[in-house]
Design a protein around this motif. Sequence first.
Motif, PDB file in Angstrom:
ATOM      1  N   THR A  47       0.929  -1.122   0.129  1.00 23.81           N
ATOM      2  CA  THR A  47       0.005   0.214  -0.120  1.00 23.81           C
ATOM      3  C   THR A  47       0.797   1.286   0.142  1.00 23.81           C
ATOM      4  N   ASP A  48       0.280   2.479  -0.412  1.00 26.97           N
ATOM      5  CA  ASP A  48       0.618   3.651  -0.282  1.00 26.97           C
ATOM      6  C   ASP A  48       0.522   4.301   1.114  1.00 26.97           C
ATOM      7  N   ALA A  49       0.748   3.489   2.196  1.00 24.05           N
ATOM      8  CA  ALA A  49       0.074   3.927   3.466  1.00 24.05           C
ATOM      9  C   ALA A  49       0.869   5.347   4.105  1.00 24.05           C
ATOM     10  N   PRO A  50       0.025   6.079   4.896  1.00 21.31           N
ATOM     11  CA  PRO A  50       0.209   7.107   5.351  1.00 21.31           C
ATOM     12  C   PRO A  50       1.873   7.213   6.236  1.00 21.31           C
ATOM     13  N   GLY A  51       2.793   7.668   5.663  1.00 23.11           N
ATOM     14  CA  GLY A  51       4.019   7.952   6.115  1.00 23.11           C
ATOM     15  C   GLY A  51       4.824   6.734   5.909  1.00 23.11           C
ATOM     16  N   GLY A  52       4.485   5.616   4.960  1.00 20.61           N
ATOM     17  CA  GLY A  52       5.249   4.682   4.495  1.00 20.61           C
ATOM     18  C   GLY A  52       5.704   4.789   3.143  1.00 20.61           C
ATOM     19  N   VAL A  53       6.362   3.722   2.768  1.00 19.10           N
ATOM     20  CA  VAL A  53       6.785   3.351   1.381  1.00 19.10           C
ATOM     21  C   VAL A  53       5.685   3.390   0.295  1.00 19.10           C
ATOM     22  N   GLY A  77      -4.245   4.825  12.269  1.00 20.84           N
ATOM     23  CA  GLY A  77      -5.671   5.607  12.720  1.00 20.84           C
ATOM     24  C   GLY A  77      -6.304   6.399  11.616  1.00 20.84           C
ATOM     25  N   ASP A  78      -5.631   6.206  10.372  1.00 22.35           N
ATOM     26  CA  ASP A  78      -6.206   7.041   9.230  1.00 22.35           C
ATOM     27  C   ASP A  78      -7.345   6.137   8.719  1.00 22.35           C
ATOM     28  N   GLN A  99     -10.074   2.564   4.635  1.00 27.28           N
ATOM     29  CA  GLN A  99     -11.328   2.106   3.796  1.00 27.28           C
ATOM     30  C   GLN A  99     -10.678   2.194   2.263  1.00 27.28           C
ATOM     31  N   ALA A 100      -9.966   2.892   1.891  1.00 31.35           N
ATOM     32  CA  ALA A 100      -9.654   3.069   0.529  1.00 31.35           C
ATOM     33  C   ALA A 100      -8.575   1.853  -0.016  1.00 31.35           C
ATOM     34  N   ASN A 101      -8.636   0.885   1.001  1.00 34.48           N
ATOM     35  CA  ASN A 101      -7.307  -0.245   0.929  1.00 34.48           C
ATOM     36  C   ASN A 101      -8.092  -1.573   1.404  1.00 34.48           C
ATOM     37  N   ASP A 102      -9.497  -1.370   1.268  1.00 37.52           N
ATOM     38  CA  ASP A 102     -10.182  -2.632   1.792  1.00 37.52           C
ATOM     39  C   ASP A 102     -10.809  -3.222   0.446  1.00 37.52           C
TER      40      ASP A 102
END
Length: 422
Positions: free
Chosen positions: A199-205, A279-280, A285-288
Amino acid sequence: MVKGEEAHVLGPSSVGVVVVLLLVAGGLLGLAVRRSRRLIRVPAALIALLLPFLAGIAAVNTQYAYYRTWSDVADGLFGSGPPQLTGVQAHDGAAGAVDKLTGMPGKVLTLALPGPVSGVSGRSGLVYVPPELGDPGLRTDDVPVVELFHGTPGRPSDWTDGLHLQQTMDRLRAARQVGPMVLVVPDTNGGVKGTEECTDAPGGVRDDTYLTRDVPADVRSALGLHTGPRSSGLLGYSSGGYCAMNLGLRHRTEFRALAALDGYYSPTQAPYGARLFHGDLAAQQANDPTLLVRAPDPAPLPAIFLATGTGDRSDLRAARSFLAALGPGVSAQLVTEPGARHTFDAWASSLPVALTWMWQQLRTPDLVRAYPGATDPPLPSVVTVPHHGRHSGAPSPVGPGASAPGTARHHVRSAPLAPSTA
């Protein structure tokens, strides 16, 4: 499983190895307590402390059957890995020499997969290159390209060491159950302990961007392909199944077929998923995938293939719930393997069926004419594949009425299945 290994009670995936390690550890610990000489007592104590750690590793291997033979262990520790991709060599012979080419093995090579768009750097992956790619009569915009995703923790070589990808594809091609497909195994997490879940998770790669934009572009460039969304697919096992479904549904105009073997269909089901989005809720939900299949979108859903063992109730429940969420009019199929659990053996048994299904979805009319299959109809409502608790590496029969003595039955639910040839 390699022939004859079932009788080997001290194979690396046997319970016997765990028992032996613990017994030896106990004996050495007793020796360390009884002996007064430091020369014997200290080494015995140190080895006694190490062996339970090794027993724990062996216990994990017993559950997941990652290493099946001692030669697998040696290859994992000392193997040099596949050679680097330096170019695809055309084969001798006239264009369209199908019989000759399908009898030749493919190659698994290492390919550098940089990420200029995502900013991901330093990663490489594996690529299965079919010999048909050297046929000058093969249209480069026809060749299907499928990305394969490993689990978490995991690495690209799990597909070759644990699932015997090359041997499986070679046998399926020789049996005319599939035609030429390029299979790409990227590093989805940037290391065996990564936790990005594609994923393009918040704060991640930015792994989503890397896997859906950079990797396909790198593969097409390296192999001289012009494959488009019509012939592109995603396939994964375990959390890699979550990757395949999530990425394919988020970018449904880029991929035509998605397959998951014992996958997850919500980020909260995936390992590390609960803390992935910090917690975002909107990002979660955009990755469910279960929510994505219900979201309004003018683009049609890709064709979907699910496989799961009935021995793991959580996997079975997740697959059935996701299938129910798809709704009517979606080309979807669920294969259940009685008694199988969340292991490499189960995924290896289902892989030939999944690859055959993927070929049926991604082939073009020109490929159908150039590489006709021995049995061309859709997969039957009941598929039988070899499963004896360990995988033999042979392809599963998928034609009508296919069966073999002593095999486990894979029950298939379609909703409906309509492999495309257009």
